[in-house]
Scaffold this motif. Structure first.
Motif, PDB file in Angstrom:
ATOM      1  N   VAL A  52       0.751  -1.222   0.108  1.00 35.71           N
ATOM      2  CA  VAL A  52       0.081   0.004   0.055  1.00 35.71           C
ATOM      3  C   VAL A  52       0.893   1.359   0.039  1.00 35.71           C
ATOM      4  O   VAL A  52       1.786   1.405   0.846  1.00 35.71           O
ATOM      5  CB  VAL A  52      -0.930   0.106   1.009  1.00 35.71           C
ATOM      6  CG1 VAL A  52      -1.776   1.350   1.396  1.00 35.71           C
ATOM      7  CG2 VAL A  52      -1.750  -1.261   1.243  1.00 35.71           C
ATOM      8  N   THR A  53       0.674   2.264  -0.894  1.00 31.64           N
ATOM      9  CA  THR A  53       1.417   3.626  -0.943  1.00 31.64           C
ATOM     10  C   THR A  53       0.905   4.435  -0.002  1.00 31.64           C
ATOM     11  O   THR A  53      -0.177   4.367   0.472  1.00 31.64           O
ATOM     12  CB  THR A  53       1.520   4.018  -2.401  1.00 31.64           C
ATOM     13  OG1 THR A  53      -0.025   4.470  -2.582  1.00 31.64           O
ATOM     14  CG2 THR A  53       1.733   3.008  -3.331  1.00 31.64           C
ATOM     15  N   SER A  90       0.452   7.673  -0.709  1.00 36.03           N
ATOM     16  CA  SER A  90      -0.674   8.414  -1.162  1.00 36.03           C
ATOM     17  C   SER A  90      -1.803   7.724  -1.551  1.00 36.03           C
ATOM     18  O   SER A  90      -2.957   8.595  -1.087  1.00 36.03           O
ATOM     19  CB  SER A  90       0.284   8.639  -3.018  1.00 36.03           C
ATOM     20  OG  SER A  90      -0.007   7.504  -3.619  1.00 36.03           O
ATOM     21  N   ARG A  91      -1.770   6.406  -1.362  1.00 35.73           N
ATOM     22  CA  ARG A  91      -3.349   5.781  -1.279  1.00 35.73           C
ATOM     23  C   ARG A  91      -3.683   6.048   0.059  1.00 35.73           C
ATOM     24  O   ARG A  91      -5.161   6.056   0.262  1.00 35.73           O
ATOM     25  CB  ARG A  91      -3.026   4.389  -1.723  1.00 35.73           C
ATOM     26  CG  ARG A  91      -4.396   3.709  -1.767  1.00 35.73           C
ATOM     27  CD  ARG A  91      -5.389   4.163  -2.632  1.00 35.73           C
ATOM     28  NE  ARG A  91      -6.863   3.306  -2.305  1.00 35.73           N
ATOM     29  CZ  ARG A  91      -7.771   3.848  -1.565  1.00 35.73           C
ATOM     30  NH1 ARG A  91      -7.631   4.858  -1.008  1.00 35.73           N
ATOM     31  NH2 ARG A  91      -8.755   3.128  -1.712  1.00 35.73           N
ATOM     32  N   ARG A 146      -5.650   9.258   0.351  1.00 38.09           N
ATOM     33  CA  ARG A 146      -6.481   9.483  -0.396  1.00 38.09           C
ATOM     34  C   ARG A 146      -7.883   8.963   0.256  1.00 38.09           C
ATOM     35  O   ARG A 146      -8.954   9.094  -0.166  1.00 38.09           O
ATOM     36  CB  ARG A 146      -6.475   8.854  -1.707  1.00 38.09           C
ATOM     37  CG  ARG A 146      -5.547   9.606  -2.668  1.00 38.09           C
ATOM     38  CD  ARG A 146      -5.810   9.488  -4.343  1.00 38.09           C
ATOM     39  NE  ARG A 146      -5.752   7.947  -4.500  1.00 38.09           N
ATOM     40  CZ  ARG A 146      -4.702   7.207  -4.625  1.00 38.09           C
ATOM     41  NH1 ARG A 146      -3.758   7.677  -4.681  1.00 38.09           N
ATOM     42  NH2 ARG A 146      -4.858   6.059  -4.889  1.00 38.09           N
ATOM     43  N   ASN A 147      -7.620   8.253   1.340  1.00 38.39           N
ATOM     44  CA  ASN A 147      -9.026   7.552   1.813  1.00 38.39           C
ATOM     45  C   ASN A 147      -9.590   8.537   2.403  1.00 38.39           C
ATOM     46  O   ASN A 147      -9.300   9.249   3.415  1.00 38.39           O
ATOM     47  CB  ASN A 147      -8.121   6.464   3.111  1.00 38.39           C
ATOM     48  CG  ASN A 147      -9.494   5.671   3.628  1.00 38.39           C
ATOM     49  OD1 ASN A 147     -10.411   6.382   4.219  1.00 38.39           O
ATOM     50  ND2 ASN A 147      -9.216   4.291   3.421  1.00 38.39           N
ATOM     51  N   GLN A 155     -10.923  -0.164   0.783  1.00 43.38           N
ATOM     52  CA  GLN A 155      -9.477  -0.184   0.652  1.00 43.38           C
ATOM     53  C   GLN A 155      -9.333  -1.619   1.213  1.00 43.38           C
ATOM     54  O   GLN A 155      -7.939  -2.320   0.849  1.00 43.38           O
ATOM     55  CB  GLN A 155      -8.686   0.571   1.869  1.00 43.38           C
ATOM     56  CG  GLN A 155      -7.238   0.759   1.689  1.00 43.38           C
ATOM     57  CD  GLN A 155      -6.753   2.056   1.848  1.00 43.38           C
ATOM     58  OE1 GLN A 155      -7.252   2.973   2.237  1.00 43.38           O
ATOM     59  NE2 GLN A 155      -5.543   2.218   1.335  1.00 43.38           N
ATOM     60  N   GLU A 201      -9.142  -3.735  -1.857  1.00 43.75           N
ATOM     61  CA  GLU A 201      -7.963  -3.528  -2.637  1.00 43.75           C
ATOM     62  C   GLU A 201      -6.797  -4.202  -2.111  1.00 43.75           C
ATOM     63  O   GLU A 201      -6.180  -4.892  -3.053  1.00 43.75           O
ATOM     64  CB  GLU A 201      -7.591  -1.935  -2.594  1.00 43.75           C
ATOM     65  CG  GLU A 201      -8.657  -1.151  -3.624  1.00 43.75           C
ATOM     66  CD  GLU A 201      -8.155   0.163  -3.292  1.00 43.75           C
ATOM     67  OE1 GLU A 201      -7.143   0.605  -3.292  1.00 43.75           O
ATOM     68  OE2 GLU A 201      -9.242   1.151  -3.608  1.00 43.75           O
ATOM     69  N   SER A 239      -4.795  -7.157  -4.405  1.00 48.35           N
ATOM     70  CA  SER A 239      -3.415  -6.890  -4.359  1.00 48.35           C
ATOM     71  C   SER A 239      -2.576  -8.033  -4.002  1.00 48.35           C
ATOM     72  O   SER A 239      -1.904  -8.631  -4.624  1.00 48.35           O
ATOM     73  CB  SER A 239      -2.936  -5.650  -3.976  1.00 48.35           C
ATOM     74  OG  SER A 239      -3.541  -4.497  -4.533  1.00 48.35           O
TER      75      SER A 239
END
Length: 336
Positions: free
Chosen positions: A100-101, A103-104, A107-108, A159, A162, A166
């Motif tokens: 998980v980045t 930046s992600r 954005r949550n 998330q 995701e 992934s």
């Protein structure tokens, strides 16, 4: 037919109030026969923004457990467990963080809103930023097919799924399962505070708690926000955005009487004091059994902690199985 797994929980940052009760606790009692239930007291998550005050979390952990038992959550049907007692969750979180980045996470939408609400800026604790990943570890560890959430928590479920996709894609194994959000029925939203503000919380001193005494409940009800333009009894009043009527909508079982009261209030001739007295009667009747059960469990804390210990052991056995599968997929079960 095998029951699906369901995970719910609360951060132990204070006693639970009637907003929790009407919003989730009553629903959990109704669901405890339909699913394999895991209810987590999320003390580690609470420490992400209370790390310098661990005693607060320790004290409130007991309060939350008492509230669970007092509303009718049955430990013979439900695993009530303590997050920090399941160390496997920490390792799962670490593995998920690798996919998980930053930046992600930023954005949550749920995280963004809570960062703003708590006035974090450069002082944002890392543990708070990554708690969607920690929550994903909680959900996947217990193979939760279903997670009851409000609309504001949908980004957390998204998330989590995701991360599941992934992980399974990277390691080419279907180790983790996706989860589904169980949304509350349409109609009643989140209860406002007794001051009419959108959020009921300890910090705003505007909540009615499940453990409040009858006198405290009455005092709080009589101080509640109503229609500021309903000055005289004979004045027509507004029941929309009127906190007393919002609470009656949530708790009053006599819908015929409630409808009549609304119509009377709208046309004038019904005073705020009379409506508040009726709400007080409704709440006292609803909370009396809960309060009596809580008093019993307060005198039997050894039993309460035995429930938490047993629930944590059961939960840990499930999380251990999940972690074994994750380690196998990554290829780090070197000595097994």
């Amino acid at each position: 037919m095998r029951k699906e797994n369901l995970l719910t929980g609360d951060r132990p940052t204070g006693k639970l109030h009637i907003g929790h009760y009407i919003g989730s606790l009553k629903n959990r009692v109704q669901l405890q026969d339909q699913y394999n239930n895991f209810i987590m007291i999320a003390d580690q998550q609470a420490l992400t923004d209370n790390a310098r005050n661990p005693e607060k979390i320790k004290k409130n952990l007991t309060e939350v457990a008492l509230d669970y038992l007092s509303v009718g959550i049955d430990p013979s049907k439900v695993n009530i467990f303590v997050q920090s007692q399941i160390p496997e969750l920490n390792e799962l979180t670490m593995h998920y963080l690798n996919i998980v980045t930053v930046s992600r996470l930023k954005r949550n939408l749920t995280v963004k809103n809570e960062i703003k609400e708590k006035n974090f800026s450069e002082s944002l604790p890392t543990g708070f930023l990554i708690y969607p990943v920690s929550q994903a570890a909680d959900i996947t560890a217990f193979k939760a097919n279903v997670v009851p959430v409000g609309e504001d928590q949908i980004p957390m479920i998204e998330q989590t799924n995701e991360i599941v996709r992934s992980f399974n894609s990277i390691y080419k194994r279907d180790v983790l399962i996706e989860t589904n959000a169980l949304l509350p029925e349409k109609g009643l939203g989140r209860l406002p505070g007794i001051d009419g503000k959108a959020k009921m919380s300890k910090s705003l001193n505007n909540a009615i708690y499940l453990s409040d005494s009858p006198d405290t409940i009455q005092r709080k009800v009589m101080s509640m926000y109503t229609d500021p333009n309903h000055i005289r009894v004979e004045d027509p009043g507004n029941v929309e955005n009127n906190t007393v009527f919002t609470y009656l909508e949530a708790f009053c079982l006599d819908k015929v009487k409630l409808k009549e009261m609304k119509e009377h209030y709208r046309r004038g001739g019904l005073g705020d004091v009379k409506v508040k007295k009726y709400l007080n009667d409704v709440l006292q009747a609803e909370l009396e059994t809960i309060r009596n059960k809580r008093n019993y469990y307060e005198k039997n804390l050894d039993y309460v902690f035995e429930v938490l210990k047993k629930g944590s052991l059961n939960a840990r056995s499930v999380a251990t199985e999940t972690l074994f599968g994750v380690r196998e997929a990554i290829g780090i079960n070197y000595f097994n």
